[in-house]
Every structure is written in structure tokens, then in C-alpha cells.
Design an enzyme around this catalytic site. Structure first.
Site, PDB file in Angstrom:
ATOM      1  CE  LYS A  25      -3.947  -2.250   0.931  1.00 29.62           C
ATOM      2  NZ  LYS A  25      -4.583  -2.804  -0.199  1.00 29.62           N
ATOM      3  CB  CYS A  26       4.281   1.786  -0.499  1.00 31.93           C
ATOM      4  SG  CYS A  26       5.622   2.993  -0.545  1.00 31.93           S
ATOM      5  N   GLY A  27       3.205   4.329  -2.130  1.00 34.86           N
ATOM      6  CA  GLY A  27       3.309   5.058  -3.391  1.00 34.86           C
ATOM      7  C   GLY A  27       4.345   4.455  -4.336  1.00 34.86           C
TER       8      GLY A  27
END
Length: 174
Positions: A53-55
Site C-alpha cells: 500500500k505504498c506510493g
């Protein structure tokens, strides 16, 4: 006399470094099976702490591209980590499904680990501690930080999250 003692200590310290090889570190795959890093002798290894769930999660695609392109000389090992923004909350099964379905990940994923702090995994202790890796100390700043190890188990360098896996900063070593 103190000079001799310091020299003796320095000599002992360098001996310890030689004894502690990355190939001696134990880690498990995401499915719980033991990974023997020594089976990768002769190939470079790119270690990446990953999160779903990271950029920077889109880098999974580039890591898989890199894996396909350089599979003869490079092993990519992704280590899920939930220490940065709680961006990897899933269990092993959820992480594996996410990576396969969304990015076609076929490269090796490890169990979820800590890459910093009191419970830091021994792999990341080695990667981030000059006294263990013999080259440099660093700290893991965020998800998708990369560490490149040469084909003899020596640390080459590390790269922050903003460095794309296919960047010439990394691929020049392949």
C-alpha cells in the site's frame, strides 16, 4: 602498549567481519520454507523491502521486469515490511496473492520482517552495518529501499526508494 592492544582489536574485528558472511544468514520465504542465501553465490542479489500500500508499490512491475531481463546474473529478493506507514498489513497469503495478481511477481519474497529497530532481521543488520558487511552503514528510510550485493556476497551499494530498479545506477553493475 595501548597501540598494540588497539591493533589487536582491529585485527580481531576484521576477522569477525570475514567470518560473518551474508550467505550465513537464515531467512524464510513467504511460504515459510527456509531460504539458503548461499545457493545464490555467483549471482548478484538485489534486496528490497516491499509494501503493498505504498506510493512506490508500482516498482513491483519494474522489479519483475528486472528479474526477467537479468535472471542469469541477478536474484531479486523482496522482503515485506510493515514498519513504514503501516503499508504492509496483510498476512503471507494476502501479500503473495496481491503481488501475483497485480504485478505478476515471480521473484522471491520472504516472510514479513522488520528492517530497522529492536527487532531488525539479521539480514538487514548485515545490510545496514559496516562492521558486518565491511563496506558501509546505512539506515532504511522507507519502503522499496534497495541493497545490491555482488556475486561473492559483498555489498555494492544501497539506493533509496526514489531510485527505480531499472535505473542505470543499479543496472550498470549487471
Amino acid at each position: 602498549m595501548k597501540t598494540i592492544d588497539k591493533a589487536k582489536l582491529a585485527s580481531n574485528k576484521s576477522t569477525e567481519i570475514k567470518k560473518h558472511s551474508i550467505y550465513d544468514i537464515a531467512i524464510n520465504a513467504i511460504d515459510g520454507k527456509s531460504i539458503s542465501l548461499s545457493e545464490f553465490k555467483g549471482k548478484k542479489i538485489l534486496f528490497v523491502n516491499v509494501a503493498s500500500k505504498c506510493g512506490f508499490t508500482k516498482q513491483y512491475k519494474d522489479l519483475q521486469m528486472m528479474n526477467d531481463k537479468y535472471k542469469e546474473e541477478l536474484v531479486i529478493i523482496g522482503s515485506p515490511c510493515n514498519q513504514f506507514g503501516q503499508q504492509e498489513r496483510g498476512d503471507a497469503s494476502q501479500i503473495q496473492k496481491f503481488c501475483e495478481l497485480n504485478f505478476g511477481v515471480k521473484f522471491l519474497l520472504t516472510e514479513k520482517i522488520d528492517v530497522k529497530g529492536a527487532k531488525q532481521h539479521s539480514l538487514y543488520k548485515w545490510l545496514t552495518t559496516k562492521d558486518l558487511n565491511g563496506k558501509m552503514s546505512s539506515s532504511v528510510k522507507w519502503n522499496f529501499q534497495k541493497y545490491l550485493v555482488d556475486d561473492n556476497g559483498g555489498l555494492i551499494d544501497y539506493y533509496y526508494s526514489i531510485t527505480n530498479p531499472m535505473s542505470s545506477k543499479i543496472t550498470k553493475y549487471l
